[in-house]
Design a protein around this motif. Structure first.
Motif, mmCIF file in Angstrom:
data_model
loop_
_atom_site.group_PDB
_atom_site.id
_atom_site.type_symbol
_atom_site.label_atom_id
_atom_site.label_comp_id
_atom_site.label_asym_id
_atom_site.label_seq_id
_atom_site.Cartn_x
_atom_site.Cartn_y
_atom_site.Cartn_z
ATOM 1 N N VAL A 1 65.376 158.678 -110.069
ATOM 2 C CA VAL A 1 66.207 157.510 -110.357
ATOM 3 C C VAL A 1 66.765 156.944 -109.057
ATOM 4 C CG1 VAL A 1 68.381 156.782 -111.421
ATOM 5 C CG2 VAL A 1 66.781 158.236 -112.695
ATOM 6 N N LYS A 2 67.263 157.841 -108.198
ATOM 7 C CA LYS A 2 67.881 157.387 -106.944
ATOM 8 C C LYS A 2 66.882 156.619 -106.088
ATOM 9 C CE LYS A 2 69.803 161.393 -105.781
ATOM 10 N NZ LYS A 2 70.656 162.387 -105.129
ATOM 11 N N ALA A 3 65.622 157.012 -106.183
ATOM 12 C CA ALA A 3 64.594 156.343 -105.389
ATOM 13 C C ALA A 3 64.054 155.117 -106.121
ATOM 14 C CB ALA A 3 63.459 157.311 -105.089
ATOM 15 N N GLY A 4 64.568 154.852 -107.304
ATOM 16 C CA GLY A 4 64.196 153.634 -108.016
ATOM 17 C C GLY A 4 62.907 153.739 -108.824
ATOM 18 N N TYR A 5 62.390 154.945 -109.061
ATOM 19 C CA TYR A 5 61.141 155.090 -109.826
ATOM 20 C C TYR A 5 61.379 155.234 -111.322
ATOM 21 C CZ TYR A 5 59.309 156.132 -105.204
ATOM 22 O OH TYR A 5 58.979 156.082 -103.893
ATOM 23 N N ALA A 6 62.612 155.510 -111.703
ATOM 24 C CA ALA A 6 62.923 155.695 -113.125
ATOM 25 C C ALA A 6 64.345 155.234 -113.362
ATOM 26 C CB ALA A 6 62.783 157.175 -113.514
ATOM 27 N N GLN A 7 64.663 154.942 -114.628
ATOM 28 C CA GLN A 7 65.997 154.434 -114.931
ATOM 29 C C GLN A 7 66.805 155.456 -115.719
ATOM 30 O OE1 GLN A 7 66.016 150.596 -116.778
ATOM 31 N NE2 GLN A 7 68.192 150.312 -116.331
ATOM 32 N N TYR A 8 68.016 155.698 -115.264
ATOM 33 C CA TYR A 8 68.883 156.649 -115.949
ATOM 34 C C TYR A 8 69.412 155.993 -117.218
ATOM 35 C CZ TYR A 8 72.146 160.557 -116.319
ATOM 36 O OH TYR A 8 72.811 161.678 -116.737
ATOM 37 N N PRO A 9 69.303 156.651 -118.371
ATOM 38 C CA PRO A 9 69.783 156.026 -119.608
ATOM 39 C C PRO A 9 71.307 155.865 -119.598
ATOM 40 C CG PRO A 9 69.116 158.312 -119.999
ATOM 41 C CD PRO A 9 68.742 157.994 -118.587
ATOM 42 N N ALA A 10 71.794 154.802 -120.241
ATOM 43 C CA ALA A 10 73.233 154.584 -120.326
ATOM 44 C C ALA A 10 73.860 155.717 -121.140
ATOM 45 C CB ALA A 10 73.517 153.248 -120.997
ATOM 46 N N LEU A 11 75.109 156.050 -120.813
ATOM 47 C CA LEU A 11 75.807 157.127 -121.523
ATOM 48 C C LEU A 11 75.853 156.840 -123.023
ATOM 49 C CD1 LEU A 11 77.418 159.787 -121.345
ATOM 50 C CD2 LEU A 11 79.476 158.400 -121.063
ATOM 51 N N GLU A 12 76.065 155.556 -123.365
ATOM 52 C CA GLU A 12 76.129 155.182 -124.793
ATOM 53 C C GLU A 12 74.794 155.521 -125.471
ATOM 54 O OE1 GLU A 12 76.865 152.739 -122.297
ATOM 55 O OE2 GLU A 12 78.839 153.711 -122.379
ATOM 56 N N ALA A 13 73.681 155.275 -124.769
ATOM 57 C CA ALA A 13 72.360 155.561 -125.346
ATOM 58 C C ALA A 13 72.184 157.060 -125.556
ATOM 59 C CB ALA A 13 71.260 155.014 -124.438
ATOM 60 N N ILE A 14 72.702 157.852 -124.614
ATOM 61 C CA ILE A 14 72.605 159.309 -124.742
ATOM 62 C C ILE A 14 73.441 159.787 -125.931
ATOM 63 C CG2 ILE A 14 73.231 161.514 -123.642
ATOM 64 C CD1 ILE A 14 72.412 160.273 -120.969
ATOM 65 N N LEU A 15 74.660 159.250 -126.053
ATOM 66 C CA LEU A 15 75.533 159.661 -127.158
ATOM 67 C C LEU A 15 74.934 159.259 -128.502
ATOM 68 C CD1 LEU A 15 79.027 158.814 -125.595
ATOM 69 C CD2 LEU A 15 77.960 161.067 -125.850
ATOM 70 N N GLU A 16 74.324 158.072 -128.524
ATOM 71 C CA GLU A 16 73.705 157.610 -129.763
ATOM 72 C C GLU A 16 72.519 158.506 -130.146
ATOM 73 O OE1 GLU A 16 72.322 153.466 -129.743
ATOM 74 O OE2 GLU A 16 70.977 154.124 -131.372
ATOM 75 N N ALA A 17 71.743 158.877 -129.116
ATOM 76 C CA ALA A 17 70.590 159.753 -129.365
ATOM 77 C C ALA A 17 71.050 161.102 -129.914
ATOM 78 C CB ALA A 17 69.800 159.943 -128.073
ATOM 79 N N LEU A 18 72.110 161.629 -129.350
ATOM 80 C CA LEU A 18 72.631 162.924 -129.823
ATOM 81 C C LEU A 18 73.096 162.804 -131.273
ATOM 82 C CD1 LEU A 18 74.627 164.050 -126.643
ATOM 83 C CD2 LEU A 18 72.447 164.954 -127.461
ATOM 84 N N ASP A 19 73.675 161.670 -131.584
ATOM 85 C CA ASP A 19 74.120 161.422 -132.951
ATOM 86 C C ASP A 19 72.924 161.390 -133.902
ATOM 87 O OD1 ASP A 19 76.199 160.687 -134.844
ATOM 88 O OD2 ASP A 19 75.134 158.762 -134.925
ATOM 89 N N ARG A 20 71.873 160.713 -133.484
ATOM 90 C CA ARG A 20 70.676 160.627 -134.346
ATOM 91 C C ARG A 20 70.031 161.995 -134.538
ATOM 92 N NH1 ARG A 20 66.661 156.083 -132.588
ATOM 93 N NH2 ARG A 20 65.624 156.834 -134.460
ATOM 94 N N LEU A 21 70.170 162.868 -133.536
ATOM 95 C CA LEU A 21 69.618 164.217 -133.659
ATOM 96 C C LEU A 21 70.475 165.086 -134.578
ATOM 97 C CD1 LEU A 21 68.686 164.717 -129.914
ATOM 98 C CD2 LEU A 21 67.054 164.803 -131.806
ATOM 99 N N GLY A 22 71.583 164.523 -135.043
ATOM 100 C CA GLY A 22 72.439 165.280 -135.956
ATOM 101 C C GLY A 22 73.486 166.101 -135.238
#
Lengths: 649, 203
Positions: free
Chosen positions: B109-130
């Motif tokens: 991510v730091k080198a610009g090859y990938a994008q770090y997901p937003a914290l909200e997206a991570i929290l939402e994903a955890l919610d969807r996983l139950g």
């Protein structure tokens, strides 16, 4: 005092498998320990070195596994109890001596602990040491968990003393590097009394060629087979449980038996199943195997590594129950014949054999597949301030001065990451036999990587084959140089190979956890690598890894030299520098006005250098930065300013 | 009966020490019951500095060192992306995730090859996983306790508060004391308490 000797017998401790093996060695009365570090085996010897003074045992790091093996074998030939520990690949290095010691055996006791690595987490291969136990015709224990690892190491020393043969303990990553509850046993009083008799129990016992020759020693080894087999049949580590009316039999070895037992508990089918838990796996307990084979219509063999037990089961079933259906990883595959086992794989296989349907939820799998796309990779990198970053940058700049496609051969050590790539970067393969590939970061600079010392040997083959499309080089670290590069460098000089060999001396065996190397010092004289390489007949250059200009110029001179050339690049491992000096946050800074966003600093590959895709400016992560100055020197705009003192100075 | 916990983070953050504290507390809890076993499956050792690290801690009638897929009752994440990486594979529906909100971006991510997901997206994903999520800025709390390095112990405190381990608070405090250097004892006990309090407010 280390907890493995501070605690009392009967006490229950949480120990890493390797610590448990160390404790087991003490419980088996070990006198001498030798090893070369190798993940996942290193903590066995680290622990025994820690307790050496308090217990009076002798422990050492040797320069490689073959030497370590010989140190342990020599001690055992002199009648004391020894242990040698290594990783899977270490046994390959020790192989020559390893194969011959069983021809005549030893007089004291000798245990060979090999930590295999199914799944190749830390290794070049998934090789299975149990195959080597068969090859060398010696007993092999395989623990189910950490407490068994302790008990088996002690038992292996006893069995070795009884048979006068080296005995294996085969661990795996998930035993050695996992922790579990261990109940300590008794440590006996030792009174080592080394002695020697040339004709002990057999004429010319310790010389395989001594009359009447090697075949007679091999015959002696075979005469131990009945005792080896009896030990296996009677071993408390091999346990057969037959259940009335059961049709299915599970045969599970070592860690595989832990997974299998968990699966029976989870699926609540333990009562419907015969179970043979194996812990002494070479030779296998034939009577127990025959009994479970005869009693079962269907068999499932669970083992980490190759189908070693399974093939024996096939052979015995042919005679004793030819109709039995045998599942494993060989003919009827319940498991893949590569990769490592885990609880899920074993539970699924057990359920399949029992024709049980496990609940599966397609919707959840689909959702998980989508969410997985959010999980960006985290590539492992060299550390912030690592001297190898400087060496690799200088190498890359030096090679630009020469036309063509250069070959840089690497081997094993932290610097092997010079061939890992950055996962986020796309890589395309191609069918062309000749094609120049870009070096976008230090993580793409190494072209080959196999085993310790392989680079300098491969380089000679490429050069002597007549490769003239570019320069041929090899790199190795200081510990690897002593481990496996000395004969290869002598050969290069002797045969006048046109190669350049970079020795990147960071003063430690860093990758396996910072064990000392011959250049560490630690109160002992530091080995003179340049002097040694020069005496072997190579032309020598020296430079500092943190001085990019000097290092680049020096490497270029060495590469231009026709014939074998060596560049010794020095700079201490950054982690050791941090542990000792405890520097505060980095002071290196980027002047945003001067930064053009060219990303050349990123190409240095330091994890402390950052890039903001919005402002298109580089930055520094002060928490990680230790002001080594590499990015400052690499920046063509002069936009970076050094903060503190270069740690290598 | 078994409890399955995974403690995850980035190499150098102290997830291994955190797993030792939790496992130590569980072993103390086990006493001499031979049927109650403790296992810690760890990945570390070879150049894992800055890489993903996960320790599987299992206790009860267990033998194997690894938590199964969809089997983790509790995930303790020292870093959000690593929490998601582990949760996607291992979180049991209805399980709990104790998550430090402070991101450590990967080199990719730091080198610009990938994008770090937003914290909200991570929290939402955890919610969807139950997942039941307890999110806290453990790094800030550790700083309040006296050192950002105690971030791991803040999260242990929060994890202890969930009650999922079945281990008493005092047993945890003893496990912390036993495993941190004497001069950092007070600091770490404070860090544990700040995590404990924070999780109490969250639940």
């Amino acid at each position: 005092m280390h907890q493995i000797i501070a605690a009392k017998p009967g006490q229950r401790l949480l120990l890493m498998g390797n610590e448990a093996i160390a404790r087991g060695a003490l419980e088996g009365g070990v006198d001498l320990v030798a090893a070369y570090p190798g993940t996942p085996s290193s903590e066995i010897t680290e622990t025994l070195l820690d307790v050496a003074e308090d217990t009076g045992i002798y422990a050492e790091w040797s320069t490689n596994e073959k030497v370590a093996f010989e140190v342990a074998a020599g001690a055992a030939i002199a009648g004391v109890r020894s242990l040698v520990a290594m990783k899977n690949a270490g046994l390959n290095v020790a192989m020559d001596t390893f194969m011959t010691i069983p021809y005549g055996g030893i007089m004291g006791a000798m245990v060979v602990v090999v930590a295999d690595d199914p799944g190749a987490h830390y290794s070049s291969t998934e090789q299975d040491t149990r195959v080597l136990a068969r090859y060398a015709e010696i007993p092999c224990f395989e623990p189910r968990d950490q407490d068994e690892a302790r008990a088996m190491t002690a038992a292996a020393l006893e069995l070795s003393a009884q048979l006068e043969l080296p005995v294996f303990v085969r661990s795996v990553t998930r035993i050695s590097h996992a922790s579990g509850d261990v109940t300590l046993g008794h440590v006996p009083a030792r009174s080592p009394d080394p002695g020697f008799n040339r004709h002990y129990g057999m004429p010319f016992r310790w010389g395989v060629y001594g009359p009447p020759g090697a075949t007679s020693k091999h015959a002696w080894l075979h005469r131990t087979f009945p005792q080896q087999l009896a030990a296996s049949e009677q071993s408390p580590f091999n346990v057969l449980t037959l259940k009335d009316g059961a049709r299915v039999g599970i045969i599970a070895a070592g860690l595989g038996s832990a997974y299998a037992q968990d699966a029976l508990t989870d699926l609540a089918i333990g009562e419907n199943c015969h179970f043979l838990k194996l812990g002494l796996v070479n030779p296998l307990p034939e009577q127990q195997l025959k009994a479970i084979i005869r009693a079962s219509q269907m068999l499932l063999v669970v083992e980490e590594g190759d189908p070693v037990v399974e093939q024996e089961v096939w052979a015995l079933a042919k005679e004793h129950n030819p109709d039995a259906v045998i599942w494993g990883k060989w003919k009827q595959q319940a498991f893949l014949p590569y990769g490592e086992l885990n609880g899920d794989l074993v539970r699924n296989a057990v359920a399949r054999v029992f024709a049980q349907d496990l609940p599966a939820c397609a919707a959840r799998s689909e959702m998980k597949e989508k969410l997985r796309k959010l999980v960006v990779p985290r590539s492992s990198t060299l550390c912030a301030g690592c001297p190898h970053l400087g060496s690799f940058w200088a190498l890359k700049m030096a090679l630009r001065r020469f036309p063509g496609t250069h070959i840089v051969n690497g081997d094993i050590g932290c610097y092997e990451q010079g061939g890992y790539g950055i996962f986020g970067q796309a890589v395309k393969d191609g069918p062309e036999r000749k094609q120049k590939q870009p070096i976008r970061s230090p993580y793409e600079i190494l072209d080959t990587c196999h085993v310790m010392g392989s680079g300098i040997g491969l380089a000679q083959g490429q050069a002597q084959a007549g490769y003239r499309e570019g320069k041929v080089l090899a790199v190795a670290g200081d510990s690897t140089f002593f481990h496996a590069c000395l004969p290869a460098l002598a050969s290069a000089a002797w045969n006048n190979a046109d190669i350049t060999f970079l020795i990147m001396d960071n003063s430690w065996t860093a990758m396996t956890g910072h064990q000392p190397s011959p250049t560490t010092g630690n109160g002992q004289p530091v080995f003179d690598i340049p002097g040694l390489a020069e005496k072997l007949g190579a032309k020598i250059w020296q430079a500092r890894a943190f001085d990019l200009e000097q290092a680049t110029e020096t490497i270029a001179q060495a590469v231009a030299h026709a014939g074998p050339s060596v560049v010794v690049l020095t700079g201490e491992c950054a982690l050791q520098y941090i542990r000792r000096e405890r520097p505060g946050p980095g002071l290196t800074q980027v002047d945003p006005a001067a930064c053009t966003g060219c990303k050349i600093c990123l190409a240095v590959g330091c994890p402390a250098v950052t890039f903001d895709n919005t402002t298109k400016k580089a930055g520094i992560d002060a928490v990680q930065c230790i002001d080594c100055g590499l990015c400052v020197a690499a920046c063509p705009q002069g936009a970076m300013s050094a903060g503190g003192e270069d740690h290598g100075s | 009966m078994a409890v399955n916990i995974i403690i995850t983070g980035v190499g150098g953050q102290g997830s291994v020490l955190a797993s030792r504290i939790v496992a130590g507390a569980l072993l103390q809890h086990a006493g001499s019951d031979p049927q109650y076993r403790v296992r810690v499956g760890e990945t570390f050792g070879a150049a894992q500095r800055g890489g993903s690290v996960a320790s599987h801690v299992r206790a009860g009638s267990v033998l194997g060192p690894l938590v199964g897929e969809d089997q983790a009752d509790l995930i303790v994440a020292l870093e959000p992306l690593e929490g998601l990486r582990i949760a996607v594979r291992y979180l049991k529906p209805g399980g709990t995730v104790v998550l430090n909100t402070r991101a450590v971006p990967p080199t990719d991510v730091k080198a610009g090859y990938a994008q770090y997901p937003a914290l909200e997206a991570i929290l939402e994903a955890l919610d969807r996983l139950g997942g039941k999520v307890i999110a806290l800025d453990a790094t800030a709390l550790a700083e309040e306790a006296g050192s950002i390095k105690a971030m791991n112990v803040v999260l242990v405190g929060a994890a202890a508060r969930t009650g999922l381990t079945g281990v008493h608070r005092e047993t945890f405090l003893q496990a912390v004391e036993d495993r941190v250097p004497a001069r950092f004892k007070a600091l770490n006990l404070k860090a544990f308490d700040l995590g404990w309090q924070c999780a109490g407010e969250a639940t």
